[in-house]
Design a protein around this motif. Structure first.
Motif, PDB file in Angstrom:
ATOM      1  N   ILE B  41       0.860  -1.174   0.000  1.00 62.13           N
ATOM      2  CA  ILE B  41       0.000   0.000   0.000  1.00 62.13           C
ATOM      3  C   ILE B  41       0.900   1.228   0.000  1.00 62.13           C
ATOM      4  O   ILE B  41       1.732   1.404   0.901  1.00 62.13           O
ATOM      5  N   GLY B  43       1.206   5.550  -0.510  1.00 62.77           N
ATOM      6  CA  GLY B  43       0.404   6.761  -0.451  1.00 62.77           C
ATOM      7  C   GLY B  43       1.104   7.806   0.380  1.00 62.77           C
ATOM      8  O   GLY B  43       1.907   7.463   1.260  1.00 62.77           O
ATOM      9  N   SER B  47      -2.916  10.355   3.713  1.00 65.69           N
ATOM     10  CA  SER B  47      -3.797   9.827   2.678  1.00 65.69           C
ATOM     11  C   SER B  47      -4.792   8.812   3.223  1.00 65.69           C
ATOM     12  O   SER B  47      -5.737   8.447   2.551  1.00 65.69           O
ATOM     13  N   LYS B  49      -3.621   5.853   4.680  1.00 66.91           N
ATOM     14  CA  LYS B  49      -3.115   4.483   4.529  1.00 66.91           C
ATOM     15  C   LYS B  49      -2.962   3.756   5.869  1.00 66.91           C
ATOM     16  O   LYS B  49      -3.204   2.556   5.949  1.00 66.91           O
ATOM     17  N   ASP B 171       3.307  -2.214   9.083  1.00 69.01           N
ATOM     18  CA  ASP B 171       3.093  -0.777   8.908  1.00 69.01           C
ATOM     19  C   ASP B 171       4.469  -0.094   8.862  1.00 69.01           C
ATOM     20  O   ASP B 171       5.107   0.090   9.885  1.00 69.01           O
ATOM     21  N   VAL B 203       2.584  -1.503   4.317  1.00 63.68           N
ATOM     22  CA  VAL B 203       2.459  -0.080   4.014  1.00 63.68           C
ATOM     23  C   VAL B 203       3.871   0.473   3.954  1.00 63.68           C
ATOM     24  O   VAL B 203       4.682   0.196   4.840  1.00 63.68           O
ATOM     25  N   HIS B 218      -2.460   2.152  -4.537  1.00 64.25           N
ATOM     26  CA  HIS B 218      -2.172   3.560  -4.262  1.00 64.25           C
ATOM     27  C   HIS B 218      -3.386   4.166  -3.610  1.00 64.25           C
ATOM     28  O   HIS B 218      -4.500   4.016  -4.097  1.00 64.25           O
ATOM     29  N   ILE B 219      -3.165   4.840  -2.502  1.00 65.57           N
ATOM     30  CA  ILE B 219      -4.310   5.479  -1.849  1.00 65.57           C
ATOM     31  C   ILE B 219      -4.058   6.978  -1.776  1.00 65.57           C
ATOM     32  O   ILE B 219      -2.926   7.435  -1.538  1.00 65.57           O
TER      33      ILE B 219
END
Lengths: 405, 238
Positions: B41, B43, B47, B49, B171, B203, B218-219
């Motif tokens: 993930i 971003g 954003s 995430k 994370d 992430v 993509h966030i």
């Protein structure tokens, strides 16, 4: 699993050692107070009740005054008059009346002088009542002969008051020589065992207290109801007081059976214990607030840690349990730490009382008191930890983890 | 490979309420993490995430929409059941390592197993073998403060594996590490995916990682901007 939580809890406490010990100390003080006072008051109660048990059930005690105002009687030195004693004697069912008279006098034995309690005893008319109903038994020697200058002494007199005192020697009271003819067996109380008993008539002549008595004891004849006779005595005394009311005021009398006396002692001691416990509890409560404070601080500091625990699968109940174990341990250690010096102090006071005849107090250290102290402090610990623990458990894992220090 | 999903997000919204202002951090995100995939993930900060990752890790509940863990709606589970399921099925690796400071390496790794009711011998055996497999056999009795960042993160990875979870949620696992150490940590994660067929969600800011992945999400502003399924393009055996 409980073992694992216990380990985690102990590790947490050890990480914050100074704070843990300070919190424990708060509980120690409270439990110390409760334990020492409770064991002393419990011991006092046991001592007094034991003494009362030695008194026969067919004995009643008569005092002037009112039950709700005993202090006035004692402090105001209100006495039963000679007429009062006669009224009691004449009441049907009364076998004998013993005026309960005593006075502190300086007594000289060989080269030592001490203040001792002299008790006037109606040996002529009521020797059997002293023996059978008042629990006075001869250990060595014999009873004094009425009318002769002879005394009988309590069991502590030859050991504590005048160490080395022997029978068939003499003591000097107010310049007069008395022969010691006997020693009594212990009656279980320091006061009783330290007294010097002599014939009533001689007591009156040397102390100058010729009339009446602060209290009297009546023996109820066999076949009469103790309750009924004690009511009759009270009624007769009050009628006679009213007849004489010419010189003023109402008169109240207190007639107590031995059951009633035990009841009163039980009540008074019960109240003392409640008061003692209440004051001690305040101290423990303050300690409990200390625990709560510590635990709340701990929850705040460990918010992240709680978040981690939850993320890796700890249930809410697990978090609560870990925190409760921590506060419970604080309570328990505090309880233990307060109990040992508390009961030690009580025993010390008891030992001190045995050396100094001024006050005799026994410390009661029973498994019950110990168990109670431990459970109580543990309970306070758990209770004070409960709200912080619940707050910890309520934290959402994501919010707890977000707090970066 | 049949794409059965481990975690599925269906039109998930996360809305924070500040007095009268509402702030939507996630706006109707739908995402399917299929078993055996390696999802990255990406971003910018803010954003959403991290919030998305919290949803995927079942650390947070959606304001609207559904999060399905193995087909079960997590909003309908009790807190305790969810904690239990999280402990069993999801392993976490955090940027700050998040080890318990007063426990040693071994105890940290054993912790999640306690909550699953595993016996002490089982816990110890598993934790020791996990730590050894990550090269930490000489560090098992050390506390986190005595260890380097890379070592701490490896302990955290060992911890995340302790209950043999289906999915590992990381994370920014390299965010607090220098690049060499960070690369080693990423290699460990990649090996877990390759050798043990673990589902992994990471992430990261690090676009290099995206090359390893089978899926890149993509966030931006709480919405999924792109979702590339590039599994076919990536050659795992180099």
């Amino acid at each position: 699993m409980f073992k694992e939580y216990l380990k985690i809890a102990i590790k947490n406490l050890r990480t914050r050692q100074l704070r843990s010990w300070l919190t424990i100390f708060g509980i120690v003080i409270g439990v110390f107070l409760i334990m020492s006072l409770l064991s002393l008051s419990q011991g006092l109660k046991a001592t007094v009740l034991n003494q009362l048990k030695a008194v026969g059930t067919d004995i009643v005690m008569i005092m002037p005054g009112n039950i709700s105002d005993i202090m006035t009687t004692i402090v105001g030195n209100i006495q039963l008059s000679e007429e009062d004693l006669n009224v009691i004697k004449k009441t049907p069912g009364v076998e004998a009346v013993l005026p309960n008279v005593y006075k502190g006098e300086i007594v000289k034995y060989q080269n030592t002088s001490k203040t001792a309690i002299l008790a006037g005893m109606d040996l002529r008319n009521a020797l059997n009542v002293y023996i059978e109903d008042m629990g006075m038994k001869i250990a060595t020697g014999r009873w004094p002969v009425p009318g002769k200058r002879e005394v009988i002494v309590g069991s502590l007199v030859p050991t504590d008051v005048f160490p080395g005192m022997k029978t068939n020697t003499t003591i000097n009271i107010k310049g007069k020589q008395f022969e010691i003819v006997g020693v009594l067996k212990s009656r279980g109380s320091k006061q009783d065992d330290s007294m010097i008993g002599l014939d009533l008539d001689i007591f009156r002549s040397i102390t100058g207290e010729r009339q009446g008595a602060p209290q009297a004891i009546a023996k109820i004849a066999a076949g009469y109801s103790v309750d009924q006779v004690s009511k009759d005595i009270k009624a007769n005394l009050e009628t006679q007081a009213k007849r004489q009311a010419g010189h003023g005021g109402e008169s109240a009398y207190l007639v107590l059976t031995s059951d009633a006396m035990s009841g009163i002692v039980d009540n008074i001691m019960g109240i003392i214990q409640v008061v003692v416990f209440a004051f001690g509890s305040i101290a423990v409560l303050v300690g409990g607030i200390g625990i709560m404070n510590t635990m709340y601080t701990s929850v705040r500091e460990r918010t992240r840690e709680i978040g981690i625990l939850k993320a890796v699968g700890a249930k809410n109940s697990t978090i609560v349990l870990i925190f409760l174990i921590e506060s419970g341990i604080i309570g328990l250690i505090g309880g233990l730490g307060g109990m040992i010096p508390g009961l030690g102090l009580a025993k010390l006071i008891q030992a001190f009382g045995q050396v100094h005849p001024v006050f005799y107090i026994e410390a009661s250290v029973t498994p019950g008191i110990i168990l109670f102290g431990l459970l109580f402090s543990f309970g306070v610990g758990c209770l004070s930890g409960f709200f912080p623990a619940r707050q910890a458990a309520k934290l959402k894992p994501v919010e707890a983890l977000r707090r970066y220090e | 490979m049949v794409a059965d999903s481990v975690i599925k997000l269906e039109n998930v919204w996360k809305i924070y309420q500040f007095d009268k202002v509402e702030l939507a951090v996630l706006k109707g995100v739908t995402l399917d993490i299929s078993r055996g995939s390696f999802v990255v993930i990406l971003g910018p900060s803010g954003s959403g995430k991290s919030t998305l990752l919290n949803m995927l890790g079942c650390l947070d509940l959606p304001s609207k929409g559904r999060v399905l863990l193995d087909g079960r709606d997590i909003s309908k589970m009790s807190e305790d059941d969810l904690a239990q399921a999280r402990g069993k099925k999801i392993g976490f690796v955090f940027q700050q390592f998040n080890l318990l400071q007063n426990l040693n390496a071994l105890e940290n790794v054993m912790l999640p197993m306690i909550f699953q009711g595993k016996s002490e011998t089982e816990r110890k055996k598993r934790a020791e073998s996990l730590l050894a497999s990550l090269g930490l056999q000489d560090r098992i009795l050390h506390r986190p403060a005595e260890l380097s960042g890379g070592e701490q993160q490896r302990i955290a990875i060992a911890r995340s594996l302790s209950n043999n979870p289906e999915i590992i949620v990381a994370d920014e696992p390299t965010g607090n590490l220098d690049s060499t150490t960070g690369q080693k940590i990423m290699e460990i994660l990649i090996n877990l995916h390759k050798d043990e067929k673990k589902t992994i969600v990471v992430v990261t800011h690090d676009p290099a990682i995206a090359d390893y992945s089978s899926q890149v999400v993509h966030i931006r502003d709480g919405e999924i901007a792109t979702n590339h399924l590039n599994a076919e393009k990536v050659l795992w055996d180099k």
